[in-house]
Design an enzyme around this catalytic site. Structure first.
Site, PDB file in Angstrom:
ATOM      1  N   ASP A 264       0.812  -1.228   0.000  1.00 48.64           N
ATOM      2  CA  ASP A 264       0.000   0.000   0.000  1.00 48.64           C
ATOM      3  C   ASP A 264       0.839   1.269   0.000  1.00 48.64           C
ATOM      4  O   ASP A 264       0.434   2.291   0.569  1.00 48.64           O
ATOM      5  CB  ASP A 264      -0.963   0.030   1.204  1.00 48.64           C
ATOM      6  CG  ASP A 264      -1.804  -1.219   1.284  1.00 48.64           C
ATOM      7  OD1 ASP A 264      -2.261  -1.664   0.229  1.00 48.64           O
ATOM      8  OD2 ASP A 264      -1.979  -1.747   2.396  1.00 48.64           O
TER       9      ASP A 264
ATOM     10  N   LYS B 102       2.065   2.204  -5.110  1.00 47.10           N
ATOM     11  CA  LYS B 102       2.760   1.717  -6.309  1.00 47.10           C
ATOM     12  C   LYS B 102       1.933   1.957  -7.563  1.00 47.10           C
ATOM     13  O   LYS B 102       2.476   2.236  -8.622  1.00 47.10           O
ATOM     14  CB  LYS B 102       3.059   0.211  -6.180  1.00 47.10           C
ATOM     15  CG  LYS B 102       4.071  -0.111  -5.111  1.00 47.10           C
ATOM     16  CD  LYS B 102       4.322  -1.608  -5.008  1.00 47.10           C
ATOM     17  CE  LYS B 102       3.169  -2.402  -4.460  1.00 47.10           C
ATOM     18  NZ  LYS B 102       2.790  -2.112  -3.076  1.00 47.10           N
TER      19      LYS B 102
ATOM     20  N   GLY C 246      -4.185  -4.547  -4.329  1.00 46.33           N
ATOM     21  CA  GLY C 246      -5.157  -3.561  -4.796  1.00 46.33           C
ATOM     22  C   GLY C 246      -4.419  -2.299  -5.189  1.00 46.33           C
ATOM     23  O   GLY C 246      -3.974  -1.548  -4.336  1.00 46.33           O
TER      24      GLY C 246
ATOM     25  N   GLN D  99       2.318  -5.938  -3.076  1.00 45.06           N
ATOM     26  CA  GLN D  99       2.680  -5.965  -1.641  1.00 45.06           C
ATOM     27  C   GLN D  99       4.004  -5.221  -1.404  1.00 45.06           C
ATOM     28  O   GLN D  99       4.345  -4.351  -2.205  1.00 45.06           O
ATOM     29  CB  GLN D  99       2.732  -7.412  -1.111  1.00 45.06           C
ATOM     30  CG  GLN D  99       1.357  -8.067  -0.995  1.00 45.06           C
ATOM     31  CD  GLN D  99       0.912  -8.821  -2.219  1.00 45.06           C
ATOM     32  OE1 GLN D  99       1.695  -9.471  -2.890  1.00 45.06           O
ATOM     33  NE2 GLN D  99      -0.365  -8.754  -2.538  1.00 45.06           N
TER      34      GLN D  99
END
Ligand code: IMP
Length: 430
Positions: free
Chosen positions: A13, A16, A40, A224
């Protein structure tokens, strides 16, 4: 022409999605190498917000090719939903812009069910995204996984599914005490998915290596972050793949000499979702303030869970810079710190009355580490409209210099808001 990797340097988070989207301008192919729909990536283009889970964000650019590599685990239902969401927003997804590796492993309903049962029974021990990612990688390592190339051959798929369910149903019925799975039901459901996905399933290893030989530029997209890496992160509070740059080679079948530079994305502070140690976590009002500041708050894009927030940690980011061999860093969400009078930066830990400067491999030790902070003055001025490094407030420049020093890596990009234009390019030719 060069091949650039973008990786997360904290617990995921880091933002990116936006950095990958910006750098895609210079690439012809964007290739994802690990993880699954636990990720996500959010990209905001004018008034449109796109959240991508499996498909590389390069899909938002016309004429770019996107690759989902063999190191990624694929939930076909989730992938089809993502394709149709993109199409509903006017983004074309077809066999000339999406390539799915034949060797990527498939997430099955029993992977999701076993993870959910395990987490429920152990009261959310790891705090996973419940997407079945870990169990899919377990079957891969146990050499019983079902790959995309198996799905497209009905006889092989049925035989593998039968063999797997013989074992898996014993686990569900005898250990978990719940009903097992029926071969026919899964076979029919997944045969329907594969019919739609078949045109995208290709040999991506040869495709990528030929493209590299022809001088095509590739952007390697990480999901991640380094501290969630199965080998180097805060084990066992990690994801089940290699999110560090090493994962690029195995997750795409591309040799290390083909990667020209590695850009680490680092948030100007720290966040984490799920369980596990987080030395600089802020539990009170300040943590809530960071969580809710800016146009996009700190809530998981895949699960909606509130993210834990805290100060920048120079120990974990320095470690991450080393693990990834970072060439440059992109600092994101600097604007979130705009109205703080004073900002803490963790420069080392205190453990057992001793100063610790290196990341400890045991999570129980990291849990007991107390951060040693250096206080830096805030800048108390909005940075959201700043486009030149020299126009940033002096204290913001000092803060950024300190982060760069702690990571021992130069900063090339600074993001001061979610929009593409809210970016400062410190280096013009990336
Ligand atoms: P899993 O990847 O679903 O197995 O979850 C393992 C750990 O990684 C949990 O703490 C998750 O919250 C975390 N995690 C997985 N994917 C992401 C991500 O994209 N961003 C942040 N945390 C993640």
């Amino acid at each position: 022409m060069s091949n650039v990797a973008v990786v997360g340097t904290q617990w995921g988070d880091e933002g990116k999605g936006k950095i990958i989207d910006l750098l895609t301008e210079n690439a012809d192919i964007v290739a994802r190498y690990q993880g699954g729909n636990n990720a996500g990536h959010t990209v905001i283009i004018k008034d449109n917000e796109f959240t991508l889970h499996l498909i590389p964000s390069g899909i938002l650019h016309k004429d770019k090719k996107c690759v989902i590599g063999n190191g990624v685990v694929i939930n076909p239902k989730a992938l089809l939903e993502e394709i149709s969401e993109l199409e509903n927003k006017g983004i074309e997804v077809n066999e000339s812009n999406l390539y799915i590796s034949k060797s990527a492993h498939v997430t099955m309903p029993y992977h999701i069910a076993s993870e959910t049962l395990k987490e429920e029974r152990e009261r959310g021990r790891i705090g996973t995204t419940l997407r079945g990612i870990g169990p899919t990688y377990v079957d891969k390592a146990a050499r019983m996984g079902i790959r995309m190339c198996d799905l497209i051959d009905p006889d092989i798929f049925r035989a593998k599914l039968e063999e797997n369910l013989d074992q898996i149903n014993v686990l569900f019925e005898k250990i978990y005490g719940v009903k097992g799975f029926q071969v026919n039901k899964i076979f029919d459901e997944y045969s329907g998915y594969v019919e739609k996905l078949a045109p995208f399933i290709k040999d991506t290893v040869f495709m990528l290596n030929k493209a590299i030989d022809e001088g095509v530029s590739i952007l390697f997209e990480g999901a991640q972050g380094a501290l969630l890496d199965i080998d180097h992160g805060t084990y066992p509070y990690v994801t089940s793949s290699n999110s560090t740059a090493g994962g690029i080679c195995t997750g795409l079948g591309v040799g290390p000499t083909k990667i020209d530079s590695i850009i680490g994305v680092v948030k100007a502070y720290t966040t984490r979702v799920g369980e596990g140690p987080f030395p600089t976590e802020l539990k009170g009002d300040l943590g809530n303030k960071l969580r809710n500041a800016g146009p996009i708050g700190e809530y998981g894009r895949s699960t909606g869970r509130p993210r834990r927030c805290g100060w920048f940690d120079g120990v974990i980011t320095g470690y991450s810079a080393m693990l990834n061999g970072l060439s440059r860093v992109a600092v994101t969400r600097l604007d979130i710190l705009d109205d703080l009078e004073e900002i803490n930066v963790c420069i080392a830990y205190e453990y057992n009355n001793k100063r610790l400067e290196e990341f400890p491999y045991r999570s129980d030790i990291l849990q007991q580490c107390k951060p040693i902070y250096e206080k830096l003055p805030g800048w108390m001025e909005s940075t959201v409209d700043t486009r030149e490094y020299s126009r940033l407030p002096k204290n913001a420049q000092k803060y950024l210099n300190r982060l760069s020093e702690l990571m021992n890596v130069p900063i090339s990009i600074i993001s001061v808001g979610p929009q593409r234009r809210q970016t400062i390019f410190v280096e013009k030719n990336l």
